[in-house]
Design a protein around this motif. Structure first.
Motif, PDB file in Angstrom:
ATOM      1  N   LYS A   1      42.542  27.711  38.102  1.00 39.32           N
ATOM      2  CA  LYS A   1      41.745  28.742  38.768  1.00 39.32           C
ATOM      3  C   LYS A   1      41.627  30.006  37.917  1.00 39.32           C
ATOM      4  O   LYS A   1      40.568  30.645  37.891  1.00 39.32           O
ATOM      5  CB  LYS A   1      42.351  29.068  40.131  1.00 39.32           C
ATOM      6  CG  LYS A   1      42.198  27.934  41.142  1.00 39.32           C
ATOM      7  CD  LYS A   1      42.879  28.260  42.455  1.00 39.32           C
ATOM      8  CE  LYS A   1      42.727  27.110  43.447  1.00 39.32           C
ATOM      9  NZ  LYS A   1      43.439  27.383  44.729  1.00 39.32           N
TER      10      LYS A   1
ATOM     11  N   LEU B   1      38.242  31.600  36.398  1.00 40.81           N
ATOM     12  CA  LEU B   1      37.909  33.004  36.611  1.00 40.81           C
ATOM     13  C   LEU B   1      37.376  33.655  35.341  1.00 40.81           C
ATOM     14  O   LEU B   1      36.462  34.495  35.392  1.00 40.81           O
ATOM     15  CB  LEU B   1      39.143  33.761  37.113  1.00 40.81           C
ATOM     16  CG  LEU B   1      38.964  35.255  37.409  1.00 40.81           C
ATOM     17  CD1 LEU B   1      37.928  35.459  38.518  1.00 40.81           C
ATOM     18  CD2 LEU B   1      40.295  35.887  37.793  1.00 40.81           C
TER      19      LEU B   1
ATOM     20  N   GLU C   1      33.781  32.677  35.034  1.00 40.30           N
ATOM     21  CA  GLU C   1      32.964  33.383  36.023  1.00 40.30           C
ATOM     22  C   GLU C   1      32.720  34.826  35.588  1.00 40.30           C
ATOM     23  O   GLU C   1      31.616  35.361  35.757  1.00 40.30           O
ATOM     24  CB  GLU C   1      33.658  33.344  37.386  1.00 40.30           C
ATOM     25  CG  GLU C   1      33.708  31.958  38.010  1.00 40.30           C
ATOM     26  CD  GLU C   1      34.481  31.938  39.312  1.00 40.30           C
ATOM     27  OE1 GLU C   1      35.169  32.936  39.613  1.00 40.30           O
ATOM     28  OE2 GLU C   1      34.390  30.926  40.034  1.00 40.30           O
TER      29      GLU C   1
ATOM     30  N   LEU D   1      31.114  39.767  36.159  1.00 40.76           N
ATOM     31  CA  LEU D   1      31.790  40.335  37.322  1.00 40.76           C
ATOM     32  C   LEU D   1      32.361  41.709  36.991  1.00 40.76           C
ATOM     33  O   LEU D   1      32.818  41.956  35.875  1.00 40.76           O
ATOM     34  CB  LEU D   1      32.932  39.416  37.771  1.00 40.76           C
ATOM     35  CG  LEU D   1      32.548  37.994  38.193  1.00 40.76           C
ATOM     36  CD1 LEU D   1      33.811  37.217  38.572  1.00 40.76           C
ATOM     37  CD2 LEU D   1      31.551  38.002  39.337  1.00 40.76           C
TER      38      LEU D   1
ATOM     39  N   GLU E   1      36.042  43.395  41.381  1.00 39.16           N
ATOM     40  CA  GLU E   1      35.914  42.031  41.899  1.00 39.16           C
ATOM     41  C   GLU E   1      36.844  41.082  41.155  1.00 39.16           C
ATOM     42  O   GLU E   1      37.433  40.174  41.750  1.00 39.16           O
ATOM     43  CB  GLU E   1      34.468  41.557  41.787  1.00 39.16           C
ATOM     44  CG  GLU E   1      34.237  40.195  42.447  1.00 39.16           C
ATOM     45  CD  GLU E   1      32.779  39.787  42.473  1.00 39.16           C
ATOM     46  OE1 GLU E   1      32.487  38.678  42.970  1.00 39.16           O
ATOM     47  OE2 GLU E   1      31.927  40.578  41.981  1.00 39.16           O
TER      48      GLU E   1
ATOM     49  N   GLN F   1      40.285  41.539  42.553  1.00 39.22           N
ATOM     50  CA  GLN F   1      40.385  40.947  43.886  1.00 39.22           C
ATOM     51  C   GLN F   1      40.566  39.433  43.794  1.00 39.22           C
ATOM     52  O   GLN F   1      41.431  38.861  44.460  1.00 39.22           O
ATOM     53  CB  GLN F   1      39.146  41.284  44.706  1.00 39.22           C
ATOM     54  CG  GLN F   1      39.161  40.696  46.114  1.00 39.22           C
ATOM     55  CD  GLN F   1      37.890  40.989  46.888  1.00 39.22           C
ATOM     56  OE1 GLN F   1      37.053  41.773  46.443  1.00 39.22           O
ATOM     57  NE2 GLN F   1      37.739  40.353  48.032  1.00 39.22           N
ATOM     58  N   ARG F   2      39.745  38.783  42.976  1.00 36.69           N
ATOM     59  CA  ARG F   2      39.842  37.324  42.830  1.00 36.69           C
ATOM     60  C   ARG F   2      41.168  36.921  42.182  1.00 36.69           C
ATOM     61  O   ARG F   2      41.759  35.909  42.555  1.00 36.69           O
ATOM     62  CB  ARG F   2      38.668  36.799  42.007  1.00 36.69           C
ATOM     63  CG  ARG F   2      37.318  36.984  42.675  1.00 36.69           C
ATOM     64  CD  ARG F   2      36.261  36.143  41.983  1.00 36.69           C
ATOM     65  NE  ARG F   2      34.940  36.366  42.543  1.00 36.69           N
ATOM     66  CZ  ARG F   2      33.877  35.639  42.227  1.00 36.69           C
ATOM     67  NH1 ARG F   2      33.967  34.657  41.337  1.00 36.69           N
ATOM     68  NH2 ARG F   2      32.704  35.907  42.769  1.00 36.69           N
ATOM     69  N   TYR F   3      41.599  37.716  41.213  1.00 36.32           N
ATOM     70  CA  TYR F   3      42.880  37.433  40.556  1.00 36.32           C
ATOM     71  C   TYR F   3      44.031  37.481  41.561  1.00 36.32           C
ATOM     72  O   TYR F   3      44.865  36.570  41.598  1.00 36.32           O
ATOM     73  CB  TYR F   3      43.104  38.445  39.435  1.00 36.32           C
ATOM     74  CG  TYR F   3      44.518  38.469  38.889  1.00 36.32           C
ATOM     75  CD1 TYR F   3      44.969  37.496  38.016  1.00 36.32           C
ATOM     76  CD2 TYR F   3      45.407  39.485  39.271  1.00 36.32           C
ATOM     77  CE1 TYR F   3      46.266  37.511  37.531  1.00 36.32           C
ATOM     78  CE2 TYR F   3      46.691  39.513  38.781  1.00 36.32           C
ATOM     79  CZ  TYR F   3      47.125  38.534  37.917  1.00 36.32           C
ATOM     80  OH  TYR F   3      48.414  38.556  37.439  1.00 36.32           O
TER      81      TYR F   3
ATOM     82  N   GLU G   1      43.897  37.122  44.766  1.00 32.72           N
ATOM     83  CA  GLU G   1      43.765  36.013  45.718  1.00 32.72           C
ATOM     84  C   GLU G   1      44.367  34.733  45.149  1.00 32.72           C
ATOM     85  O   GLU G   1      45.031  33.971  45.862  1.00 32.72           O
ATOM     86  CB  GLU G   1      42.289  35.795  46.061  1.00 32.72           C
ATOM     87  CG  GLU G   1      41.687  36.872  46.947  1.00 32.72           C
ATOM     88  CD  GLU G   1      40.203  36.677  47.172  1.00 32.72           C
ATOM     89  OE1 GLU G   1      39.639  35.728  46.562  1.00 32.72           O
ATOM     90  OE2 GLU G   1      39.606  37.446  47.938  1.00 32.72           O
ATOM     91  N   ILE G   2      44.131  34.500  43.855  1.00 34.12           N
ATOM     92  CA  ILE G   2      44.672  33.302  43.209  1.00 34.12           C
ATOM     93  C   ILE G   2      46.199  33.376  43.103  1.00 34.12           C
ATOM     94  O   ILE G   2      46.905  32.424  43.438  1.00 34.12           O
ATOM     95  CB  ILE G   2      44.048  33.131  41.803  1.00 34.12           C
ATOM     96  CG1 ILE G   2      42.553  32.841  41.917  1.00 34.12           C
ATOM     97  CG2 ILE G   2      44.753  32.006  41.039  1.00 34.12           C
ATOM     98  CD1 ILE G   2      41.825  32.875  40.579  1.00 34.12           C
TER      99      ILE G   2
ATOM    100  N   LYS H   1      48.056  33.272  46.615  1.00 33.24           N
ATOM    101  CA  LYS H   1      47.838  32.132  47.493  1.00 33.24           C
ATOM    102  C   LYS H   1      49.152  31.375  47.680  1.00 33.24           C
ATOM    103  O   LYS H   1      49.856  31.080  46.705  1.00 33.24           O
ATOM    104  CB  LYS H   1      46.788  31.192  46.897  1.00 33.24           C
ATOM    105  CG  LYS H   1      46.463  30.017  47.808  1.00 33.24           C
ATOM    106  CD  LYS H   1      45.401  29.114  47.191  1.00 33.24           C
ATOM    107  CE  LYS H   1      45.086  27.945  48.113  1.00 33.24           C
ATOM    108  NZ  LYS H   1      44.041  27.056  47.536  1.00 33.24           N
TER     109      LYS H   1
END
Length: 257
Positions: free
Chosen positions: A86, A90, A93, A99, A103, A106-108, A110-111, A114
């Motif tokens: 993931k 990223l 992406e 990005l 953002e 935030q995605r980092y 979340e990964i 988790k």
């Protein structure tokens, strides 16, 4: 946002990102490529030096008029191929979709945050996998059962001690000893027709395959220092496994049977 603040904020994120990649078991060249890809998506160049426990990086603009350097310790995280995949995704992406930093952060998070799979599920699956290794080496059903129980006990102790931040070398010795002492019951009580397979495969779940593979790939890719340190660490773990197994052989006298 001025250039100095942008370099500083992005450097902090890339430090967290790269140290997380190293911690979950990514080869060094892939860490460099993924981190550099994110830096390039913001129009910056990146230089990295990776050691066993630290990463030094310098982020700079295209004309080298501004730069920012960081030194970060690699996080103490367990191997995790899901996080590995993931985080790598990223970086693509970020490069393809441009990005923003907020953002990306935030995605980092979340990964990274988790929840992992249940440790009880992992414990059961590892025991099943090691029992399958026993069968792969021609072990009978009795030996598979012994290996299953030995792996359950050894891996549980490993999880327990790691959660309490024991030295990982001591953890490997203790886990190897517990698994092999149970694995030797086939010899001691004459259970099954392949007690040697039960004893030999009872500690296979501890073999540091990922560090060994990464160390060779790092050396081939030219990251000799990182690869050598990973190889030495993997060899230390293998020695610890051998020490735990040797203690079992000395206590039980199985080697004399």
């Amino acid at each position: 946002m001025d250039i100095h603040h942008q370099l500083k904020e992005l450097s902090k994120f890339l430090s967290d990102y790269s140290t997380s990649l190293m911690a979950v078991g990514v080869q060094t060249s892939r860490v460099v490529k993924n981190t550099t890809r994110i830096a390039e998506s913001f129009g910056f160049d990146l230089d990295m030096t990776i050691f066993q426990k630290t990463i030094i990086m310098t982020l700079r603009d295209a004309d080298n008029s501004h730069s920012y350097s960081t030194v970060s310790r690699i996080k103490p995280m367990a191997l995790n191929f899901a996080v590995n995949s993931k985080l790598s995704t990223l970086s693509w992406e970020a490069y393809d979709n441009r990005l923003g930093l907020d953002e990306l952060k935030q995605r980092y998070h979340e990964i990274i945050n988790k929840p992992r799979e249940s440790k009880w599920l992992v414990l059961f699956l590892v025991a099943c996998a090691n029992a399958s290794f026993c069968r792969l080496f021609q072990g009978d059903v009795t030996s598979m059962g012994i290996v299953f129980v030995a792996t359950l006990a050894g891996f549980f102790v490993r999880q327990f001690l790691i959660e309490r931040h024991w030295n990982h070398l001591a953890v490997f010795i203790i886990s190897s000893f517990i698994a092999s002492i149970i694995g030797s019951t086939g010899y001691l009580f004459h259970w099954g027709n392949t007690p040697d397979m039960a004893l030999g495969t009872s500690v296979l779940y501890l073999i540091p395959g990922v560090p060994l593979i990464n160390s060779i790939m790092d050396i081939i890719d030219g990251h000799v220092l990182a690869g050598t340190s990973r190889f030495i660490n993997a060899c230390l773990l293998i020695i610890c496994i051998a020490i735990g197994l040797s203690i079992t052989l000395l206590i039980t006298g199985v080697s004399a049977l």
